[in-house]
Write a protein that holds these residues in place. Sequence first.
Motif, PDB file in Angstrom:
ATOM      1  N   ILE A   1       0.808  -1.424   0.252  1.00 59.78           N
ATOM      2  CA  ILE A   1      -0.241  -0.306   0.181  1.00 59.78           C
ATOM      3  C   ILE A   1       0.859   0.923  -0.095  1.00 59.78           C
ATOM      4  O   ILE A   1       1.553   1.529   0.530  1.00 59.78           O
ATOM      5  CB  ILE A   1      -1.094  -0.207   1.191  1.00 59.78           C
ATOM      6  N   VAL A   2       0.097   2.776  -0.941  1.00 56.71           N
ATOM      7  CA  VAL A   2       1.661   3.639  -0.799  1.00 56.71           C
ATOM      8  C   VAL A   2       0.676   4.226  -0.518  1.00 56.71           C
ATOM      9  O   VAL A   2      -0.185   4.393  -0.858  1.00 56.71           O
ATOM     10  CB  VAL A   2       1.825   4.026  -2.732  1.00 56.71           C
ATOM     11  N   LEU A   3       1.054   5.139   0.130  1.00 57.20           N
ATOM     12  CA  LEU A   3       0.392   6.620   0.382  1.00 57.20           C
ATOM     13  C   LEU A   3       0.689   7.484  -0.503  1.00 57.20           C
ATOM     14  O   LEU A   3       1.516   7.454  -0.458  1.00 57.20           O
ATOM     15  CB  LEU A   3       0.907   7.046   2.131  1.00 57.20           C
ATOM     16  N   GLY A   4      -0.665   8.241  -0.845  1.00 63.48           N
ATOM     17  CA  GLY A   4      -0.678   8.968  -2.107  1.00 63.48           C
ATOM     18  C   GLY A   4      -0.855  10.450  -0.752  1.00 63.48           C
ATOM     19  O   GLY A   4      -1.432  10.712   0.016  1.00 63.48           O
ATOM     20  N   THR A   5      -0.332  11.118  -0.716  1.00 57.79           N
ATOM     21  CA  THR A   5      -0.125  12.108   0.047  1.00 57.79           C
ATOM     22  C   THR A   5      -0.597  13.719  -1.086  1.00 57.79           C
ATOM     23  O   THR A   5      -0.237  14.519  -0.271  1.00 57.79           O
ATOM     24  CB  THR A   5       0.863  12.695   0.539  1.00 57.79           C
ATOM     25  N   MET A   6      -1.195  13.357  -1.945  1.00 61.73           N
ATOM     26  CA  MET A   6      -1.081  15.043  -2.692  1.00 61.73           C
ATOM     27  C   MET A   6      -2.434  16.390  -2.139  1.00 61.73           C
ATOM     28  O   MET A   6      -1.761  17.111  -2.449  1.00 61.73           O
ATOM     29  CB  MET A   6      -2.495  14.112  -3.897  1.00 61.73           C
ATOM     30  N   ASP A   7      -3.143  15.878  -1.967  1.00 56.04           N
ATOM     31  CA  ASP A   7      -3.677  16.777  -0.236  1.00 56.04           C
ATOM     32  C   ASP A   7      -2.927  17.330   0.538  1.00 56.04           C
ATOM     33  O   ASP A   7      -3.977  18.207   1.199  1.00 56.04           O
ATOM     34  CB  ASP A   7      -5.155  16.342  -0.566  1.00 56.04           C
TER      35      ASP A   7
ATOM     36  N   ARG B   1      -5.476  20.677   0.846  1.00 51.44           N
ATOM     37  CA  ARG B   1      -7.300  19.790   1.066  1.00 51.44           C
ATOM     38  C   ARG B   1      -7.254  19.138   2.498  1.00 51.44           C
ATOM     39  O   ARG B   1      -7.733  19.203   3.523  1.00 51.44           O
ATOM     40  CB  ARG B   1      -7.252  19.278   0.630  1.00 51.44           C
ATOM     41  N   VAL B   2      -5.678  18.721   2.667  1.00 47.13           N
ATOM     42  CA  VAL B   2      -6.064  18.159   4.121  1.00 47.13           C
ATOM     43  C   VAL B   2      -4.746  19.001   5.018  1.00 47.13           C
ATOM     44  O   VAL B   2      -3.032  19.424   5.123  1.00 47.13           O
ATOM     45  CB  VAL B   2      -5.054  16.800   3.972  1.00 47.13           C
ATOM     46  N   ASP B   3      -5.022  19.430   5.995  1.00 48.08           N
ATOM     47  CA  ASP B   3      -4.095  20.508   7.295  1.00 48.08           C
ATOM     48  C   ASP B   3      -2.722  19.752   7.598  1.00 48.08           C
ATOM     49  O   ASP B   3      -3.186  17.985   7.764  1.00 48.08           O
ATOM     50  CB  ASP B   3      -4.591  21.381   7.889  1.00 48.08           C
ATOM     51  N   PRO B   4      -2.029  20.004   7.827  1.00 43.96           N
ATOM     52  CA  PRO B   4      -0.427  19.990   8.460  1.00 43.96           C
ATOM     53  C   PRO B   4      -0.499  18.542   9.232  1.00 43.96           C
ATOM     54  O   PRO B   4      -0.061  18.104   9.813  1.00 43.96           O
ATOM     55  CB  PRO B   4       0.188  21.013   8.339  1.00 43.96           C
ATOM     56  N   ASP B   5      -1.649  19.245   9.927  1.00 43.51           N
ATOM     57  CA  ASP B   5      -1.713  18.162  11.688  1.00 43.51           C
ATOM     58  C   ASP B   5      -2.261  17.475  11.601  1.00 43.51           C
ATOM     59  O   ASP B   5      -1.648  15.909  11.872  1.00 43.51           O
ATOM     60  CB  ASP B   5      -2.902  19.053  12.737  1.00 43.51           C
ATOM     61  N   GLU B   6      -3.405  16.994  10.502  1.00 47.49           N
ATOM     62  CA  GLU B   6      -3.589  15.908  10.136  1.00 47.49           C
ATOM     63  C   GLU B   6      -3.030  14.727   9.421  1.00 47.49           C
ATOM     64  O   GLU B   6      -2.833  13.891   9.513  1.00 47.49           O
ATOM     65  CB  GLU B   6      -5.355  15.966   9.351  1.00 47.49           C
TER      66      GLU B   6
ATOM     67  N   SER C   1       0.304   7.255  10.864  1.00 45.45           N
ATOM     68  CA  SER C   1      -0.314   6.648  11.829  1.00 45.45           C
ATOM     69  C   SER C   1       0.446   5.038   9.999  1.00 45.45           C
ATOM     70  O   SER C   1       0.125   3.698  10.584  1.00 45.45           O
ATOM     71  CB  SER C   1      -1.409   6.492  11.814  1.00 45.45           C
ATOM     72  N   PHE C   2       0.755   5.288   9.224  1.00 42.75           N
ATOM     73  CA  PHE C   2       0.731   5.126   7.823  1.00 42.75           C
ATOM     74  C   PHE C   2       2.460   4.354   8.165  1.00 42.75           C
ATOM     75  O   PHE C   2       2.302   2.807   8.350  1.00 42.75           O
ATOM     76  CB  PHE C   2       1.113   5.011   6.637  1.00 42.75           C
ATOM     77  N   VAL C   3       2.892   5.004   8.203  1.00 37.67           N
ATOM     78  CA  VAL C   3       4.071   4.188   9.605  1.00 37.67           C
ATOM     79  C   VAL C   3       4.293   3.236  10.643  1.00 37.67           C
ATOM     80  O   VAL C   3       5.244   2.368  10.495  1.00 37.67           O
ATOM     81  CB  VAL C   3       5.090   5.186   9.775  1.00 37.67           C
ATOM     82  N   GLY C   4       3.333   3.711  11.817  1.00 40.09           N
ATOM     83  CA  GLY C   4       2.794   2.695  12.622  1.00 40.09           C
ATOM     84  C   GLY C   4       2.383   1.244  12.113  1.00 40.09           C
ATOM     85  O   GLY C   4       2.373   0.634  12.758  1.00 40.09           O
ATOM     86  N   GLY C   5       1.920   1.819  10.871  1.00 35.79           N
ATOM     87  CA  GLY C   5       1.251   0.256  10.419  1.00 35.79           C
ATOM     88  C   GLY C   5       1.790  -1.025   9.381  1.00 35.79           C
ATOM     89  O   GLY C   5       1.330  -1.569   9.071  1.00 35.79           O
TER      90      GLY C   5
ATOM     91  N   ARG D   1      -7.993  10.984   6.531  1.00 36.44           N
ATOM     92  CA  ARG D   1      -8.484  11.025   8.098  1.00 36.44           C
ATOM     93  C   ARG D   1      -7.510   9.808   8.357  1.00 36.44           C
ATOM     94  O   ARG D   1      -7.007   8.603   7.190  1.00 36.44           O
ATOM     95  CB  ARG D   1      -9.454  10.225   8.014  1.00 36.44           C
ATOM     96  N   VAL D   2      -7.386   9.155   9.197  1.00 32.49           N
ATOM     97  CA  VAL D   2      -6.451   8.422  10.197  1.00 32.49           C
ATOM     98  C   VAL D   2      -6.943   7.104   9.613  1.00 32.49           C
ATOM     99  O   VAL D   2      -6.429   6.601   9.247  1.00 32.49           O
ATOM    100  CB  VAL D   2      -6.228   8.698  11.315  1.00 32.49           C
ATOM    101  N   GLU D   3      -8.727   6.730  10.113  1.00 32.75           N
ATOM    102  CA  GLU D   3      -9.367   5.887   9.897  1.00 32.75           C
ATOM    103  C   GLU D   3      -8.741   5.571   8.487  1.00 32.75           C
ATOM    104  O   GLU D   3      -9.419   3.931   8.374  1.00 32.75           O
ATOM    105  CB  GLU D   3     -10.760   5.670  10.624  1.00 32.75           C
ATOM    106  N   GLN D   4      -8.922   5.566   7.895  1.00 28.96           N
ATOM    107  CA  GLN D   4      -8.369   5.705   6.763  1.00 28.96           C
ATOM    108  C   GLN D   4      -7.910   5.153   6.241  1.00 28.96           C
ATOM    109  O   GLN D   4      -7.832   3.759   5.367  1.00 28.96           O
ATOM    110  CB  GLN D   4      -9.043   6.957   5.249  1.00 28.96           C
TER     111      GLN D   4
END
Length: 317
Positions: A13-19, A23-28, A35-39, A290-293
């Motif tokens: 699974i590759v994490l897409g960071t386009m937004d 659209r996704v603020d830095p804190d989120e 979460s991605f690295v932790g998983g 979102r993290v849950e996604q």
Amino acid sequence: MRGMDTDITDPQIVLGTMDFGTRVDPDEAFAILDSFVGGGGVWLDTANCYSFWVDPSGTGGASERVIGAWLRARPGARDAVRIATKVRQNPLVPHSWPQSAEGLSAPAVRTGVEGSLERLGVDHVDLLWAHAEDRTVPLEETVGAFGELVAKGTALRVGAANHAAWRVERARSLAREQGVEPWTALQLRHSLVQPRPLTPLAESGHRLLTDEDLDFARSEGLTTWSYSSLMWGSYVRADKPLPQTYDHPGTTRVLSVLDDVADELTATRNQIVLAWLMRRGIDPIVGVSRVEQIEEALAARRVRLDDEHLARFAEAR
């Protein structure tokens, strides 16, 4: 083995960071990255043009800046992730695209990568993509520029996104002639549902993965990444219907099988789609807000589709 990925042989699974940063603020974004690295996630996909079309500045770079800030805030994180970025498409004049879109000349490639490294705060990227074709520049020049970056250690590996298979093969032949590192990865749009044949996509610059592309990648040992893997949430959100070009009987049949298989395996629609892509040897890029996604996406690695599941999907399509 898959290219230079000597310690990662299965699709990821590759994490897409386009937004990120728009659209996704830095804190989120930081929480998603954690979460991605932790998983157990490894690959981050970004581009120097992300996301100029929604950034008030009218240029890209926001996504790379957020990743760079996260790396600075997380000592040791650079060793835990692999970073893929892209050159080609970033507007050189704010709010002027495609008129001022960066191309793939040798100076443009070098300048583009220098900007990416600065924003990311790193001395190299693990994979550098040519984001789209640039037929105004001789392919020999582009191939040489990418090969030069690998020789310098600025990019550990190079690939082509949104390129015709014959162009990639031609580029690989030219790389062999020049004695430089060839493109060893493809990135194209792909998902379980398919648009009606010969209908144009609404999204400018998108190129669909074809059976020929996959055959080419498998025969040559190229890594294949897919974008728009989850169709922007259309598999699970009633408020995000599939584009009109996907409105045909095959889609109806596929979605019915998708529901059946999801029920049988106690998984979500999205997880089945991701498992289907990985079962075909494709690394799906998943953009989340979102993290849950991202947690849901990573859990797709535990979903096991067998040959009978693949046959049912193939027949439905």
